[in-house]
Design an enzyme around this catalytic site. Structure first.
Site, PDB file in Angstrom:
ATOM      1  N   GLY A 114       2.671   2.420  10.849  1.00 30.72           N
ATOM      2  CA  GLY A 114       3.614   3.532  10.691  1.00 30.72           C
ATOM      3  C   GLY A 114       4.330   3.924  11.970  1.00 30.72           C
ATOM      4  N   HIS A 149      -9.486   1.224   5.072  1.00 32.97           N
ATOM      5  CA  HIS A 149      -8.205   1.390   5.777  1.00 32.97           C
ATOM      6  C   HIS A 149      -8.413   2.308   6.981  1.00 32.97           C
ATOM      7  CE1 HIS A 149      -4.072   2.461   6.634  1.00 32.97           C
ATOM      8  NE2 HIS A 149      -3.721   1.379   5.943  1.00 32.97           N
ATOM      9  N   SER A 182       3.713  -1.908  10.345  1.00 36.08           N
ATOM     10  CA  SER A 182       5.167  -1.912  10.540  1.00 36.08           C
ATOM     11  C   SER A 182       5.833  -3.223  10.126  1.00 36.08           C
ATOM     12  CB  SER A 182       5.507  -1.551  11.996  1.00 36.08           C
ATOM     13  OG  SER A 182       5.065  -0.234  12.288  1.00 36.08           O
ATOM     14  N   GLY A 205       3.028  -1.097   4.275  1.00 34.56           N
ATOM     15  CA  GLY A 205       3.009   0.329   3.953  1.00 34.56           C
ATOM     16  C   GLY A 205       4.400   0.817   3.585  1.00 34.56           C
ATOM     17  N   GLY A 206       5.055   1.480   4.533  1.00 32.96           N
ATOM     18  CA  GLY A 206       6.352   2.118   4.288  1.00 32.96           C
ATOM     19  C   GLY A 206       7.372   1.247   3.565  1.00 32.96           C
ATOM     20  N   ASN A 212       0.867  -1.185   0.000  1.00 30.58           N
ATOM     21  CA  ASN A 212       0.000   0.000   0.000  1.00 30.58           C
ATOM     22  C   ASN A 212       0.898   1.226   0.000  1.00 30.58           C
ATOM     23  OD1 ASN A 212      -1.805   2.041   0.481  1.00 30.58           O
ATOM     24  ND2 ASN A 212      -2.419   1.333   2.535  1.00 30.58           N
ATOM     25  N   TRP A 213       0.974   1.867  -1.155  1.00 26.18           N
ATOM     26  CA  TRP A 213       1.901   3.001  -1.286  1.00 26.18           C
ATOM     27  C   TRP A 213       1.338   4.261  -0.616  1.00 26.18           C
ATOM     28  CZ3 TRP A 213       4.163   2.879  -6.993  1.00 26.18           C
ATOM     29  CH2 TRP A 213       4.768   1.637  -7.206  1.00 26.18           C
ATOM     30  N   LYS A 214       0.080   4.221  -0.236  1.00 25.56           N
ATOM     31  CA  LYS A 214      -0.586   5.379   0.398  1.00 25.56           C
ATOM     32  C   LYS A 214      -0.392   6.628  -0.480  1.00 25.56           C
ATOM     33  CE  LYS A 214      -0.152   3.128   4.842  1.00 25.56           C
ATOM     34  NZ  LYS A 214      -0.073   3.250   6.291  1.00 25.56           N
ATOM     35  N   GLU A 268      -5.095  -4.851  10.688  1.00 24.40           N
ATOM     36  CA  GLU A 268      -4.072  -3.826  10.895  1.00 24.40           C
ATOM     37  C   GLU A 268      -4.356  -3.086  12.207  1.00 24.40           C
ATOM     38  OE1 GLU A 268      -2.170  -2.685   6.870  1.00 24.40           O
ATOM     39  OE2 GLU A 268      -3.840  -1.355   7.224  1.00 24.40           O
ATOM     40  N   GLU A 300      -6.772   4.678   8.055  1.00 28.45           N
ATOM     41  CA  GLU A 300      -6.561   6.104   7.746  1.00 28.45           C
ATOM     42  C   GLU A 300      -7.815   6.709   7.122  1.00 28.45           C
ATOM     43  OE1 GLU A 300      -2.924   5.405   5.623  1.00 28.45           O
ATOM     44  OE2 GLU A 300      -1.963   4.910   7.529  1.00 28.45           O
TER      45      GLU A 300
HETATM   46  P1  13P Z   1       3.175   0.550   7.655  1.00 28.54           P
HETATM   47  O1  13P Z   1       3.692  -0.744   7.063  1.00 28.54           O
HETATM   48  O2  13P Z   1       3.874   1.753   7.111  1.00 28.54           O
HETATM   49  O3  13P Z   1       3.116   0.486   9.136  1.00 28.54           O
HETATM   50  O4  13P Z   1       1.662   0.700   7.132  1.00 28.54           O
HETATM   51  C1  13P Z   1       0.808  -0.378   7.261  1.00 28.54           C
HETATM   52  C2  13P Z   1      -0.426  -0.087   6.521  1.00 28.54           C
HETATM   53  O5  13P Z   1      -1.210   0.764   6.922  1.00 28.54           O
HETATM   54  C3  13P Z   1      -0.676  -0.824   5.272  1.00 28.54           C
HETATM   55  O6  13P Z   1      -1.955  -0.600   4.804  1.00 28.54           O
END
Ligand code: 13P
Length: 254
Positions: free
Chosen positions: A170, A94, A210, A231-232, A9-11, A164, A96
Site C-alpha cells: 500500500g 497477512h 504495490s 491489493g489496491g 485481496n480486496w481487504k 509481501e 495487516e
Molecule cells: P497493495 O497491492 O495495495 O500494496 O496490497 C498488497 C497486499 O497486501 C495484498 O495482500
C-alpha cells in the site's frame, strides 16, 4: 507443476452491492483468460453473493482470514467449514492481521492447519518490515516466519505462499523484480529444508506489495515468482484484468 496465480485481496473494501458491481464488471472477461489461476478475495459478507455470481466460471473464490476452531462460542469469528462450502482458498497471516490484530506465528500455524483440514488452500503471507529490511534482516525474518507458520504441518497440500514485504504494501514502493525473486528463491530453499524437494518444486510463491498493471511484467518475468497477491489494484476492474492478462501471456506453466 506450477500454474501461475493472480489473487486479488480486496481487504476491507466494498459493500455487498459494490462487490457485486465489481464482479459483474470484471468477471466475464476474467473468465476467458486461460492458463492461470484467477482468485478474488472479497470481504466475508460478500462471499455468498459473489460465489453465486461466479458459479460455473473459471474464477476461484478466496476468503481473507479464518479462525482455527471448527465451531462454538467465538463471537464474530468464521470457521474453516463455513468457508469450505464457498471458497477454495483462504489468505492466512497477512501482515495487516499480524500487526493490527496481533496474530502470532503460533496462531498462523493453527489457522494453516485448520484450513488444510477443511480442504481449503491457504495463501500464507510472510514478509519483513522496513526496519528489518534496512538492517539486512530479511532472510532471518522470513525464514523464522516460514518455520513458525508451518510448524506441525506435515503435508502442506495446496499451500500457496505470498511474499509481501511490509514496506511495499500500500505504499506505492514495490520491491524490484530482482529483490522479490531473490527472497522468493530463498523462501523456496527454506521450504525445501522443511519438506521434500518434490513438494517445493510444485509450491507456488507469489509476490505482493504495490503490484500494478505497470509493474506486473517485471515480477512475472522472474524465474522464482509464480504470480501476485494484489491489493489496491484488484479493486479496479480494468487494471486487475490487465494484470491477469499480462501474467497469462508472459508466464507459462512451470
Ligand atoms: P497493495 O497491492 O495495495 O500494496 O496490497 C498488497 C497486499 O497486501 C495484498 O495482500
Amino acid at each position: 507443476m506450477r500454474i501461475p496465480m493472480i489473487a486479488g485481496n480486496w481487504k476491507m473494501n466494498t459493500t455487498v452491492s459494490e462487490a457485486i458491481k465489481l464482479v459483474n464488471e470484471m468477471c466475464p472477461e476474467l473468465d476467458k483468460i486461460n492458463n492461470i489461476d484467477k482468485v478474488i478475495c472479497p470481504p466475508f459478507i460478500s462471499l455468498v453473493p459473489v460465489s453465486e455470481l461466479i458459479k460455473g466460471s473459471s474464477i476461484k473464490l478466496g476468503a481473507q482470514n479464518l479462525y482455527f476452531e471448527e465451531k462454538g462460542a467465538y463471537t464474530g469469528e468464521i470457521s474453516p467449514p463455513m468457508l469450505a462450502d464457498l471458497c477454495e482458498l483462504v489468505i492466512i497471516g497477512h501482515s495487516e492481521r499480524r500487526h493490527y490484530f496481533g496474530e502470532t506465528g503460533e496462531m498462523v500455524s493453527k489457522k494453516v492447519l485448520a484450513a488444510l483440514g477443511a480442504g481449503l488452500k491457504p495463501i500464507l503471507c510472510i514478509g519483513e518490515r522496513l526496519d528489518d529490511y534496512e538492517a539486512g534482516r530479511t532472510e532471518e525474518v522470513v525464514t523464522e516466519q516460514l518455520s513458525s507458520s508451518l510448524a506441525g504441518i506435515a503435508h502442506p497440500d495446496g499451500l500457496v505462499i505470498a511474499y509481501e514485504p511490509v514496506w511495499a504494501i500500500g505504499t506505492g514502493r514495490a520491491a524490484t523484480g530482482e529483490q522479490a525473486n531473490e527472497t522468493i528463491g530463498l523462501i523456496r530453499r527454506s521450504t525445501a529444508k522443511l519438506y521434500s524437494d518434490e513438494i517445493t518444486r510444485d509450491l507456488r510463491i507469489l509476490y505482493g506489495g504495490s503490484v500494478t498493471a505497470d509493474n506486473i511484467a517485471e515480477f512475472i518475468q522472474q524465474p522464482e515468482i509464480d504470480g501476485a497477491l494484489v491489493g489496491g489494484a484488484s479493486l479496479k476492474a480494468a487494471e486487475f484484468l490487465s494484470i491477469v492478462r499480462q501474467t497469462s501471456e508472459i508466464r507459462q506453466v512451470r
